[in-house]
Design an enzyme around this catalytic site. Structure first.
Site, PDB file in Angstrom:
ATOM      1  CG  ASP A 213      -1.974   2.767   6.407  1.00 53.81           C
ATOM      2  OD1 ASP A 213      -2.258   2.340   5.275  1.00 53.81           O
ATOM      3  OD2 ASP A 213      -2.332   3.835   6.824  1.00 53.81           O
TER       4      ASP A 213
ATOM      5  CG  ASN B 116      -7.689   1.403   1.571  1.00 60.38           C
ATOM      6  OD1 ASN B 116      -6.908   1.426   2.399  1.00 60.38           O
ATOM      7  ND2 ASN B 116      -7.181   1.932   0.443  1.00 60.38           N
TER       8      ASN B 116
ATOM      9  CB  THR C  84      -2.571   2.324  -3.861  1.00 57.41           C
ATOM     10  OG1 THR C  84      -2.740   3.781  -3.640  1.00 57.41           O
ATOM     11  CG2 THR C  84      -2.460   2.614  -5.636  1.00 57.41           C
ATOM     12  N   GLY C  85      -5.437   2.646  -3.054  1.00 58.61           N
ATOM     13  CA  GLY C  85      -6.639   3.575  -3.501  1.00 58.61           C
ATOM     14  C   GLY C  85      -6.364   4.392  -4.402  1.00 58.61           C
TER      15      GLY C  85
ATOM     16  CE  LYS D 220      -5.282  -0.597  -1.154  1.00 62.38           C
ATOM     17  NZ  LYS D 220      -4.499  -0.018  -0.197  1.00 62.38           N
TER      18      LYS D 220
ATOM     19  CG  ASP E  28      -1.567   1.028   1.598  1.00 59.24           C
ATOM     20  OD1 ASP E  28      -2.204   1.832   0.498  1.00 59.24           O
ATOM     21  OD2 ASP E  28      -1.377   1.810   2.603  1.00 59.24           O
ATOM     22  CG  LEU E  29       1.299   3.838  -3.162  1.00 61.30           C
ATOM     23  CD1 LEU E  29       0.914   4.689  -4.169  1.00 61.30           C
ATOM     24  CD2 LEU E  29       2.692   3.527  -3.135  1.00 61.30           C
ATOM     25  CG  ASP E  30      -1.179   7.909   0.407  1.00 61.99           C
ATOM     26  OD1 ASP E  30      -0.570   8.665   0.437  1.00 61.99           O
ATOM     27  OD2 ASP E  30      -1.808   7.470  -0.444  1.00 61.99           O
TER      28      ASP E  30
END
Length: 270
Positions: free
Chosen positions: A218, A221, A43-44, A195, A9-11
């Protein structure tokens, strides 16, 4: 050691709070690639705002965007493009119903085209990354095609009420998640998407089984993805529901949590 698929995941996960990849995490992921493992992003975010990180890491895998509503391979057009938008009729119903609530704004994204219900420079600045086409105006008039995702920005005290309304009225046709602070946003995609759906498609195409997937996240999602992976890892800064289902909990996104776990699990050089 068997080849693993590392899913990021990114953020709040790969990215520090300054929205950068730390040097230690970057080098650890490079060592993982050199050891024969695969690395991908889930990622979202839309692709346009995740592409810089994809390129920075030198990835060669498919990518999951919009929480599974858009899955493609940036370097291989023959891999296939899997885009599953929300029905425009449903979007119009949601937008109409939101006028019964005290919402701030609604944003629809059609891949790299952005539609903003009310003109709002501060909010629009968030979506300008990657230079998309942005249209401002009533979505019921301006949005003419099925969008990839819908975002409802509302006061904190209204988010729960909107969440309950969407559950009661639209549960069969959409799935929705809440963003973390500071933005009080409900993110909507077509029902059945997350995801894990995208990750399943990618891992099968790479020939890597679930037990050899290590996924990091984290927020809410990431729940399905963390549950799907053979090793689901919650960051130290993750929400409690994610930590409760994760196989492992690592350090935070600001403490090289990804690097620390991979060095230990995959016996990588630090």
């Amino acid at each position: 050691m068997k080849q693993h698929l590392i899913v990021l995941d990114l953020d709040g996960t790969l990215l520090t709070d300054q929205k950068v990849i730390s040097e230690k995490t970057k080098q650890t992921l490079k060592h993982a690639l050199e050891a024969g493992h695969q690395v991908m992003i889930a990622t979202g975010r839309p692709y346009r705002s995740s592409e810089p990180y994809y390129k920075e890491l030198g990835l060669t895998t498919p990518i999951v965007n919009f929480n599974g509503a858009f899955v493609h391979h940036p370097l291989n057009n023959n891999w296939g493009v899997h885009h599953t938008p929300i029905s425009l009729d449903v979007v119009h119903e949601v937008v109409e119903s939101m006028h019964d609530f005290n919402f701030h704004n609604i944003v629809a994204e059609v891949l790299d085209d952005v539609y903003v219900h009310h003109h709002d420079e501060k909010l629009m600045d968030i979506f300008r990354f990657g230079d998309p086409s942005i249209t401002a105006g009533d979505l019921r008039n301006y949005l003419k095609v099925d969008p990839t995702s819908l975002l409802i920005h509302a006061p904190y005290e209204k988010v729960g009420l909107i969440h309950d309304h969407l559950n009661e009225v639209h549960a069969e046709v959409i799935d929705h998640r809440r963003w973390g602070a500071p933005w009080h946003v409900i993110e909507i995609v077509k029902s059945g998407l997350n995801k894990a759906v995208g990750l399943d498609r990618v891992s099968k195409s790479l020939g890597i089984s679930r037990e050899n997937i290590i996924a990091f996240g984290d927020e809410d999602n990431d729940l399905e993805m963390i549950e799907f992976a053979g090793v689901g890892v919650a960051m130290g800064n993750a929400i409690d529901p994610l930590k409760s289902i994760a196989n492992e909990i690592t350090l935070t996104n600001n403490e090289d949590g990804i690097a620390e776990l991979l060095i230990d699990r995959l016996k990588l050089k630090s």
